[in-house]
Motif scaffolding. Sequence first.
Motif, PDB file in Angstrom:
ATOM      1  N   ASN A  64      44.002  37.175  41.827  1.00 41.05           N
ATOM      2  CA  ASN A  64      44.723  38.386  41.468  1.00 41.05           C
ATOM      3  C   ASN A  64      45.898  37.960  40.587  1.00 41.05           C
ATOM      4  N   ASP A  65      45.713  38.101  39.284  1.00 42.49           N
ATOM      5  CA  ASP A  65      46.721  37.631  38.339  1.00 42.49           C
ATOM      6  C   ASP A  65      48.058  38.344  38.490  1.00 42.49           C
ATOM      7  N   LYS A  66      48.020  39.601  38.875  1.00 43.98           N
ATOM      8  CA  LYS A  66      49.268  40.358  39.037  1.00 43.98           C
ATOM      9  C   LYS A  66      50.104  39.776  40.186  1.00 43.98           C
ATOM     10  N   LYS A  67      49.458  39.523  41.321  1.00 43.59           N
ATOM     11  CA  LYS A  67      50.151  38.933  42.472  1.00 43.59           C
ATOM     12  C   LYS A  67      50.599  37.506  42.164  1.00 43.59           C
ATOM     13  N   LEU A  68      49.751  36.766  41.468  1.00 44.01           N
ATOM     14  CA  LEU A  68      50.089  35.388  41.117  1.00 44.01           C
ATOM     15  C   LEU A  68      51.328  35.350  40.225  1.00 44.01           C
ATOM     16  N   ALA A  69      51.363  36.221  39.226  1.00 40.83           N
ATOM     17  CA  ALA A  69      52.506  36.272  38.311  1.00 40.83           C
ATOM     18  C   ALA A  69      53.792  36.569  39.071  1.00 40.83           C
ATOM     19  N   LEU A  70      53.740  37.518  39.965  1.00 35.05           N
ATOM     20  CA  LEU A  70      54.923  37.905  40.730  1.00 35.05           C
ATOM     21  C   LEU A  70      55.390  36.787  41.670  1.00 35.05           C
ATOM     22  N   SER A  71      54.463  36.204  42.414  1.00 32.01           N
ATOM     23  CA  SER A  71      54.860  35.158  43.371  1.00 32.01           C
ATOM     24  C   SER A  71      55.318  33.887  42.660  1.00 32.01           C
ATOM     25  N   TYR A  72      54.651  33.523  41.569  1.00 32.22           N
ATOM     26  CA  TYR A  72      55.045  32.340  40.811  1.00 32.22           C
ATOM     27  C   TYR A  72      56.443  32.542  40.221  1.00 32.22           C
ATOM     28  N   ALA A  73      56.668  33.704  39.610  1.00 30.08           N
ATOM     29  CA  ALA A  73      57.958  33.994  38.995  1.00 30.08           C
ATOM     30  C   ALA A  73      59.064  34.025  40.052  1.00 30.08           C
ATOM     31  N   GLU A  74      58.761  34.604  41.186  1.00 26.30           N
ATOM     32  CA  GLU A  74      59.745  34.682  42.273  1.00 26.30           C
ATOM     33  C   GLU A  74      60.125  33.286  42.758  1.00 26.30           C
ATOM     34  N   TYR A  75      59.129  32.430  42.921  1.00 24.96           N
ATOM     35  CA  TYR A  75      59.374  31.055  43.363  1.00 24.96           C
ATOM     36  C   TYR A  75      60.234  30.308  42.342  1.00 24.96           C
ATOM     37  N   ARG A  76      59.851  30.377  41.065  1.00 22.63           N
ATOM     38  CA  ARG A  76      60.574  29.637  40.021  1.00 22.63           C
ATOM     39  C   ARG A  76      62.008  30.152  39.855  1.00 22.63           C
ATOM     40  N   LYS A  77      62.189  31.434  40.027  1.00 24.90           N
ATOM     41  CA  LYS A  77      63.529  32.014  39.914  1.00 24.90           C
ATOM     42  C   LYS A  77      64.395  31.586  41.105  1.00 24.90           C
ATOM     43  N   SER A  78      63.842  31.683  42.304  1.00 18.71           N
ATOM     44  CA  SER A  78      64.615  31.416  43.512  1.00 18.71           C
ATOM     45  C   SER A  78      64.907  29.935  43.728  1.00 18.71           C
ATOM     46  N   PHE A  79      63.900  29.094  43.567  1.00 10.26           N
ATOM     47  CA  PHE A  79      64.060  27.692  43.927  1.00 10.26           C
ATOM     48  C   PHE A  79      64.366  26.777  42.752  1.00 10.26           C
ATOM     49  N   LYS A  80      63.865  27.101  41.580  1.00 10.98           N
ATOM     50  CA  LYS A  80      64.105  26.262  40.403  1.00 10.98           C
ATOM     51  C   LYS A  80      65.210  26.824  39.516  1.00 10.98           C
ATOM     52  N   LYS A  81      65.653  28.033  39.815  1.00 14.13           N
ATOM     53  CA  LYS A  81      66.700  28.724  39.043  1.00 14.13           C
ATOM     54  C   LYS A  81      66.358  28.799  37.552  1.00 14.13           C
ATOM     55  N   GLU A  82      65.079  29.072  37.260  1.00 19.97           N
ATOM     56  CA  GLU A  82      64.645  29.163  35.874  1.00 19.97           C
ATOM     57  C   GLU A  82      64.821  30.575  35.344  1.00 19.97           C
ATOM     58  N   GLY A  83      65.011  30.674  34.044  1.00 20.44           N
ATOM     59  CA  GLY A  83      65.186  31.950  33.381  1.00 20.44           C
ATOM     60  C   GLY A  83      63.864  32.602  33.022  1.00 20.44           C
ATOM     61  N   HIS A  84      63.951  33.847  32.570  1.00 16.67           N
ATOM     62  CA  HIS A  84      62.742  34.621  32.301  1.00 16.67           C
ATOM     63  C   HIS A  84      61.936  34.054  31.133  1.00 16.67           C
TER      64      HIS A  84
END
Length: 146
Positions: free
Chosen positions: A56-76
């Motif tokens: 499910n690409d939609k769920k994958l995009a959301l969870s991946y982005a959430e992880y990278r934002k929260s733990f890696k502090k990466e920008g959009h």
Amino acid sequence: MKNDSDFNKSKKLALKYLARKPRSVKEIEIYLTQKFFDKTAIENTLEYLENLDYLNDKKLALSYAEYRKSFKKEGHLRIGKELIRRGISTENVSQALNVLFQEGEELVLAKSIADKLSIQMGSQEQEKFKKKLVHKLKRKGYCDSV
């Protein structure tokens, strides 16, 4: 009969590949193509995995982005590039980024990165600190306006 056998083999390989980490539809398609499965077996496998909600690409995009934002502090910018590189549609990428990055949130993240860098560098000269901070924020995918 061969098609059914190919489908079972491709399904088994795809499930093993998915067990390691979440993958996009495109990643699974490329993986199975590299394993020399025919187009029909690949399509059937993708449909099977989507029906089970393993793909499910939609769920994958959301969870991946959430992880990278929260733990890696990466920008959009960086997160978006990585999701597109993984074969997720620009529509799903922009939806995920719009959900996660509300007005001013990126600035808060950038400030936390600046604070951490400030502590690490101590009382070094201001110009050197600014230069390092700008490079770090660019690497992490923050836009120039931040």
